[in-house]
Design a protein around this motif. Sequence first.
Motif, PDB file in Angstrom:
ATOM      1  N   ARG A   3     136.372  96.496  63.017  1.00 45.38           N
ATOM      2  CA  ARG A   3     136.172  95.061  62.761  1.00 45.38           C
ATOM      3  C   ARG A   3     137.476  94.284  62.932  1.00 45.38           C
ATOM      4  O   ARG A   3     137.467  93.127  63.383  1.00 45.38           O
ATOM      5  CB  ARG A   3     135.608  94.848  61.360  1.00 45.38           C
ATOM      6  CG  ARG A   3     134.147  95.278  61.199  1.00 45.38           C
ATOM      7  CD  ARG A   3     133.563  94.733  59.900  1.00 45.38           C
ATOM      8  NE  ARG A   3     134.277  95.234  58.731  1.00 45.38           N
ATOM      9  CZ  ARG A   3     134.005  96.365  58.108  1.00 45.38           C
ATOM     10  NH1 ARG A   3     133.015  97.139  58.555  1.00 45.38           N
ATOM     11  NH2 ARG A   3     134.686  96.744  57.037  1.00 45.38           N
ATOM     12  N   ALA A   4     138.597  94.896  62.588  1.00 46.30           N
ATOM     13  CA  ALA A   4     139.888  94.232  62.778  1.00 46.30           C
ATOM     14  C   ALA A   4     140.175  94.010  64.259  1.00 46.30           C
ATOM     15  O   ALA A   4     140.710  92.970  64.651  1.00 46.30           O
ATOM     16  CB  ALA A   4     140.999  95.064  62.147  1.00 46.30           C
ATOM     17  N   ALA A   5     139.792  94.978  65.092  1.00 46.62           N
ATOM     18  CA  ALA A   5     139.965  94.821  66.541  1.00 46.62           C
ATOM     19  C   ALA A   5     139.021  93.760  67.092  1.00 46.62           C
ATOM     20  O   ALA A   5     139.386  92.964  67.963  1.00 46.62           O
ATOM     21  CB  ALA A   5     139.736  96.155  67.237  1.00 46.62           C
ATOM     22  N   LEU A   6     137.793  93.720  66.577  1.00 46.30           N
ATOM     23  CA  LEU A   6     136.805  92.734  67.033  1.00 46.30           C
ATOM     24  C   LEU A   6     137.217  91.318  66.671  1.00 46.30           C
ATOM     25  O   LEU A   6     137.136  90.396  67.501  1.00 46.30           O
ATOM     26  CB  LEU A   6     135.440  93.071  66.423  1.00 46.30           C
ATOM     27  CG  LEU A   6     134.347  92.004  66.543  1.00 46.30           C
ATOM     28  CD1 LEU A   6     133.994  91.766  68.013  1.00 46.30           C
ATOM     29  CD2 LEU A   6     133.103  92.405  65.754  1.00 46.30           C
ATOM     30  N   SER A   7     137.669  91.112  65.441  1.00 43.74           N
ATOM     31  CA  SER A   7     137.991  89.763  64.963  1.00 43.74           C
ATOM     32  C   SER A   7     139.289  89.216  65.529  1.00 43.74           C
ATOM     33  O   SER A   7     139.529  88.017  65.467  1.00 43.74           O
ATOM     34  CB  SER A   7     138.063  89.766  63.437  1.00 43.74           C
ATOM     35  OG  SER A   7     139.155  90.581  62.996  1.00 43.74           O
ATOM     36  N   GLY A   8     140.132  90.100  66.051  1.00 44.06           N
ATOM     37  CA  GLY A   8     141.434  89.662  66.523  1.00 44.06           C
ATOM     38  C   GLY A   8     142.495  89.700  65.453  1.00 44.06           C
ATOM     39  O   GLY A   8     143.663  89.373  65.713  1.00 44.06           O
ATOM     40  N   ARG A   9     142.090  90.084  64.232  1.00 47.88           N
ATOM     41  CA  ARG A   9     143.090  90.206  63.156  1.00 47.88           C
ATOM     42  C   ARG A   9     144.130  91.257  63.506  1.00 47.88           C
ATOM     43  O   ARG A   9     145.300  91.134  63.164  1.00 47.88           O
ATOM     44  CB  ARG A   9     142.382  90.559  61.847  1.00 47.88           C
ATOM     45  CG  ARG A   9     143.306  90.737  60.661  1.00 47.88           C
ATOM     46  CD  ARG A   9     142.527  90.803  59.362  1.00 47.88           C
ATOM     47  NE  ARG A   9     141.528  91.854  59.379  1.00 47.88           N
ATOM     48  CZ  ARG A   9     141.775  93.127  59.062  1.00 47.88           C
ATOM     49  NH1 ARG A   9     143.002  93.485  58.713  1.00 47.88           N
ATOM     50  NH2 ARG A   9     140.817  94.021  59.085  1.00 47.88           N
ATOM     51  N   ALA A  10     143.711  92.303  64.195  1.00 40.33           N
ATOM     52  CA  ALA A  10     144.640  93.309  64.723  1.00 40.33           C
ATOM     53  C   ALA A  10     144.813  93.034  66.215  1.00 40.33           C
ATOM     54  O   ALA A  10     143.865  93.162  66.990  1.00 40.33           O
ATOM     55  CB  ALA A  10     144.087  94.714  64.503  1.00 40.33           C
ATOM     56  N   SER A  11     145.990  92.621  66.600  1.00 42.45           N
ATOM     57  CA  SER A  11     146.227  92.260  68.003  1.00 42.45           C
ATOM     58  C   SER A  11     147.528  92.828  68.551  1.00 42.45           C
ATOM     59  O   SER A  11     147.823  92.650  69.731  1.00 42.45           O
ATOM     60  CB  SER A  11     146.241  90.734  68.158  1.00 42.45           C
ATOM     61  OG  SER A  11     147.239  90.157  67.335  1.00 42.45           O
ATOM     62  N   SER A  12     148.310  93.518  67.709  1.00 36.88           N
ATOM     63  CA  SER A  12     149.610  94.022  68.154  1.00 36.88           C
ATOM     64  C   SER A  12     149.427  95.289  68.982  1.00 36.88           C
ATOM     65  O   SER A  12     148.684  96.200  68.589  1.00 36.88           O
ATOM     66  CB  SER A  12     150.513  94.331  66.955  1.00 36.88           C
ATOM     67  OG  SER A  12     150.752  93.161  66.202  1.00 36.88           O
ATOM     68  N   ALA A  13     150.114  95.334  70.100  1.00 40.02           N
ATOM     69  CA  ALA A  13     150.091  96.549  70.914  1.00 40.02           C
ATOM     70  C   ALA A  13     150.903  97.632  70.213  1.00 40.02           C
ATOM     71  O   ALA A  13     151.917  97.342  69.583  1.00 40.02           O
ATOM     72  CB  ALA A  13     150.682  96.269  72.293  1.00 40.02           C
ATOM     73  N   PRO A  14     150.475  98.886  70.273  1.00 40.31           N
ATOM     74  CA  PRO A  14     151.248  99.966  69.642  1.00 40.31           C
ATOM     75  C   PRO A  14     152.565 100.192  70.370  1.00 40.31           C
ATOM     76  O   PRO A  14     152.716  99.842  71.545  1.00 40.31           O
ATOM     77  CB  PRO A  14     150.326 101.184  69.764  1.00 40.31           C
ATOM     78  CG  PRO A  14     149.434 100.869  70.918  1.00 40.31           C
ATOM     79  CD  PRO A  14     149.250  99.376  70.915  1.00 40.31           C
ATOM     80  N   LYS A  15     153.514 100.786  69.657  1.00 44.04           N
ATOM     81  CA  LYS A  15     154.797 101.108  70.270  1.00 44.04           C
ATOM     82  C   LYS A  15     154.616 102.199  71.316  1.00 44.04           C
ATOM     83  O   LYS A  15     153.816 103.119  71.134  1.00 44.04           O
ATOM     84  CB  LYS A  15     155.783 101.590  69.205  1.00 44.04           C
ATOM     85  CG  LYS A  15     156.084 100.564  68.130  1.00 44.04           C
ATOM     86  CD  LYS A  15     156.957 101.151  67.045  1.00 44.04           C
ATOM     87  CE  LYS A  15     157.175 100.172  65.908  1.00 44.04           C
ATOM     88  NZ  LYS A  15     157.971 100.753  64.823  1.00 44.04           N
ATOM     89  N   ASP A  16     155.370 102.079  72.421  1.00 46.32           N
ATOM     90  CA  ASP A  16     155.298 103.139  73.422  1.00 46.32           C
ATOM     91  C   ASP A  16     156.233 104.287  73.043  1.00 46.32           C
ATOM     92  O   ASP A  16     156.878 104.266  72.003  1.00 46.32           O
ATOM     93  CB  ASP A  16     155.601 102.608  74.824  1.00 46.32           C
ATOM     94  CG  ASP A  16     157.031 102.070  74.958  1.00 46.32           C
ATOM     95  OD1 ASP A  16     157.872 102.395  74.102  1.00 46.32           O
ATOM     96  OD2 ASP A  16     157.296 101.327  75.921  1.00 46.32           O
ATOM     97  N   ASP A  17     156.295 105.294  73.902  1.00 42.31           N
ATOM     98  CA  ASP A  17     157.032 106.520  73.571  1.00 42.31           C
ATOM     99  C   ASP A  17     158.487 106.502  74.027  1.00 42.31           C
ATOM    100  O   ASP A  17     159.183 107.502  73.887  1.00 42.31           O
ATOM    101  CB  ASP A  17     156.333 107.728  74.203  1.00 42.31           C
ATOM    102  CG  ASP A  17     155.009 108.043  73.521  1.00 42.31           C
ATOM    103  OD1 ASP A  17     154.852 107.648  72.356  1.00 42.31           O
ATOM    104  OD2 ASP A  17     154.138 108.661  74.157  1.00 42.31           O
ATOM    105  N   THR A  18     158.977 105.389  74.562  1.00 44.53           N
ATOM    106  CA  THR A  18     160.329 105.385  75.115  1.00 44.53           C
ATOM    107  C   THR A  18     161.405 105.482  74.034  1.00 44.53           C
ATOM    108  O   THR A  18     162.538 105.857  74.332  1.00 44.53           O
ATOM    109  CB  THR A  18     160.575 104.117  75.953  1.00 44.53           C
ATOM    110  OG1 THR A  18     160.342 102.964  75.139  1.00 44.53           O
ATOM    111  CG2 THR A  18     159.647 104.075  77.158  1.00 44.53           C
ATOM    112  N   VAL A  19     161.063 105.130  72.801  1.00 44.89           N
ATOM    113  CA  VAL A  19     162.045 105.230  71.717  1.00 44.89           C
ATOM    114  C   VAL A  19     161.736 106.407  70.793  1.00 44.89           C
ATOM    115  O   VAL A  19     162.336 106.514  69.715  1.00 44.89           O
ATOM    116  CB  VAL A  19     162.105 103.919  70.896  1.00 44.89           C
ATOM    117  CG1 VAL A  19     162.616 102.770  71.741  1.00 44.89           C
ATOM    118  CG2 VAL A  19     160.766 103.588  70.286  1.00 44.89           C
ATOM    119  N   ALA A  20     160.812 107.277  71.207  1.00 47.71           N
ATOM    120  CA  ALA A  20     160.449 108.416  70.352  1.00 47.71           C
ATOM    121  C   ALA A  20     161.651 109.335  70.118  1.00 47.71           C
ATOM    122  O   ALA A  20     161.855 109.844  69.010  1.00 47.71           O
ATOM    123  CB  ALA A  20     159.293 109.198  70.972  1.00 47.71           C
TER     124      ALA A  20
END
Length: 404
Positions: free
Chosen positions: A115-132
């Motif tokens: 539901r957070a993805a549907l509503s747009g409440r969650a919109s941040s892209a996850p961190k990529d692996d370049t700083v892992a």
Amino acid sequence: MTSEVAGDTVDQDVFGGVHSHADTIHVAVISDSGGHLADAEFATTVAGYAAALAFLNAHGQVTAIGVEGTSSYGAGFTRAARSAGLDVVEVNRPDRAERRRIGKSDSIDAYAAARAALSGRASSAPKDDTVAGIRALHNAARSAVKARTAALNQITHLLFTAPETIRAKYGQLKGADRTDALARLRPTGDAVNVAVLTALKSLARRVKELTAEHEELTKILDSEVTAHNPGLRAAYGVGPDTAARLLVTAGGNPDRMRTEASFAALCGAAPVPASSGRTNRHRLSRGRDRAANAALYRIALVRMSSDSRTREYVARQAAAGRTKKEIIRLLKRAIAREMFRCLTTTVAVPGIADLRSLRQSKNIMLTAAARHFGLWPATISTLERGIRRDDALAHAYRDWLHAA
């Protein structure tokens, strides 16, 4: 939206939600109108991730997937989903008030993520692996510091209760002198003395080993951070640990941060509205990433002690009646703006590799160069080695060497 179940084919837009654990992930699917379609549990393995993606795709066209813990338990699924070309958004843990109201289970949390993805409440892209790799080195270095601090505290408290002969001999020593003396000692005396001295020797050797380990990790971390973002590492007051912390907070993909204000808010350095009725005010943010906030604080302290422009700014603000806490708060906000620029754009770093060789070719001593500029020799040395960045001094130093 149309739905067709015939032939096990579903033609509709759906959203996914993932609640992750160490060994399992719980996946939920909802329609674009918010209706619950299905949920299931899968293993945190390559086969489990493939099965989870197949489960999602079987219910329709996946628009987005909300994942809890994209940088922790959900990292493996996040990589698999992004490799499959699916849009993944980062979901924070459910609101506590809502959790108290509707309860908690893996199924409930997975549907909440969807539901957070549907509503747009969650919109941040996850961190990529370049700083892992930087994250791993930073965590290892920090844990070495914590373990060393624990060992030093044990030595201090053990000396408080040690027999008088031991306390009189080693209790007055401080820092590295005490550690070196304890690491070299040979336990002698009665049974109690031997036991206490053996424990002190073991702890002292542990401190020395952890110190060497931390120094080695810091060198490697410095190299990695400088290669990843030379502009950030070269900023005044930014050391290897501070730069690594900011990179871990921001992630390797700068598109996650839309504005410098959002980055300041992420670091807890932006004022938070606290108005009500006739009261119109802001308060200090005490949430978000406190480690990043601490990194900004350390940069501010370094600049307050040794950067001329910052010292002049502090003097002006103090004359205007602001307290030290208020001044540091202002500095952290300004530093967050500068760090955002370093993290999201390519910042040119003036070269300094020629300074030492140029000075040596002119047979100029380090002390003579420092005396000319009215500085300590260590200041010129750190400038030549790239530890301290001062562009104005570097230009003036280079011009003076050419003219000498």
